[in-house]
Design a protein around this motif. Sequence first.
Motif, mmCIF file in Angstrom:
data_model
loop_
_atom_site.group_PDB
_atom_site.id
_atom_site.type_symbol
_atom_site.label_atom_id
_atom_site.label_comp_id
_atom_site.label_asym_id
_atom_site.label_seq_id
_atom_site.Cartn_x
_atom_site.Cartn_y
_atom_site.Cartn_z
ATOM 1 N N ARG A 50 0.836 -1.077 -7.257
ATOM 2 C CA ARG A 50 1.712 -1.407 -6.125
ATOM 3 C C ARG A 50 2.160 -0.132 -5.414
ATOM 4 O O ARG A 50 2.564 0.847 -6.050
ATOM 5 C CB ARG A 50 2.929 -2.182 -6.628
ATOM 6 N N LEU A 51 2.091 -0.144 -4.097
ATOM 7 C CA LEU A 51 2.463 1.011 -3.295
ATOM 8 C C LEU A 51 3.946 0.959 -2.928
ATOM 9 O O LEU A 51 4.485 -0.106 -2.606
ATOM 10 C CB LEU A 51 1.630 1.051 -2.010
ATOM 11 N N LYS A 52 4.574 2.113 -2.949
ATOM 12 C CA LYS A 52 5.984 2.198 -2.597
ATOM 13 C C LYS A 52 6.163 2.301 -1.088
ATOM 14 O O LYS A 52 5.326 2.849 -0.380
ATOM 15 C CB LYS A 52 6.618 3.416 -3.270
ATOM 16 N N VAL A 53 7.244 1.751 -0.621
ATOM 17 C CA VAL A 53 7.675 1.923 0.769
ATOM 18 C C VAL A 53 9.069 2.553 0.702
ATOM 19 O O VAL A 53 9.949 2.002 0.047
ATOM 20 C CB VAL A 53 7.728 0.575 1.522
ATOM 21 N N PRO A 54 9.286 3.726 1.315
ATOM 22 C CA PRO A 54 8.437 4.370 2.326
ATOM 23 C C PRO A 54 7.175 5.016 1.755
ATOM 24 O O PRO A 54 7.095 5.336 0.575
ATOM 25 C CB PRO A 54 9.361 5.435 2.922
ATOM 26 N N HIS A 55 6.209 5.172 2.654
ATOM 27 C CA HIS A 55 5.017 5.973 2.389
ATOM 28 C C HIS A 55 5.461 7.433 2.456
ATOM 29 O O HIS A 55 5.839 7.930 3.514
ATOM 30 C CB HIS A 55 3.980 5.655 3.473
#
Length: 212
Positions: free
Chosen positions: A122-127
């Motif tokens: 899973r990618l974090k936000v903010p980039h």
Amino acid sequence: MMKIVVVDYGMGNLRSVAKAIEKVAPAGASVRISSEAGEITAADRVVVPGQGAMHDCMREFLSRDLREAVHQAARSKPFLGICVGMQMLFDHSEEGDTAGLGFIPGRVRRFADGMLGPDGVRLKVPHMGWNEVRPVSDHPVWQGIGEGERFYFVHSYYCEPADPVATAASTEYGLRFTSAAAQANIFSVQFHPEKSAAAGLRLLSNFLNWQP
């Protein structure tokens, strides 16, 4: 003597941007941080940085009565937008349901929660951090910058031009998004060239030498 103005509207990493430009500016060039409309109008090149929330940036920008001077600059001279300074050039942002300056047709959207990277994580936000930027045109501002060079990003929103031709570079983060946009004498980047080491300095140098 070249006059370069970094627009001060109370938001953005102004000194870092100005210092980076000073490193690559031609001998004798003047680099000024200014909120004066007259200085913006008299400049040979204009840079609009930005960081923070879009609605705060637009509020501060408009409160200083800079719209007309910046609009004239965006029509008539080499013009660089950085990070939120890029987002402000578009018609509208989802962040705070905020109207932008409308210099480049399109909108600013938020990265979706739950995006996955190519490894399934899973990618974090903010980039946030270094990522590859892939030019999709032979724009002069890319001269000497390799395909897939890495630049430094910090953002939760990304620009979506109405006309794909405006996309000058793209980056992958859960989706492929526009990380640089160009239109006539305007060039804008979502990343921070002032924080992007040699590649960032090369981009700023190319901007100063660009003759649109």
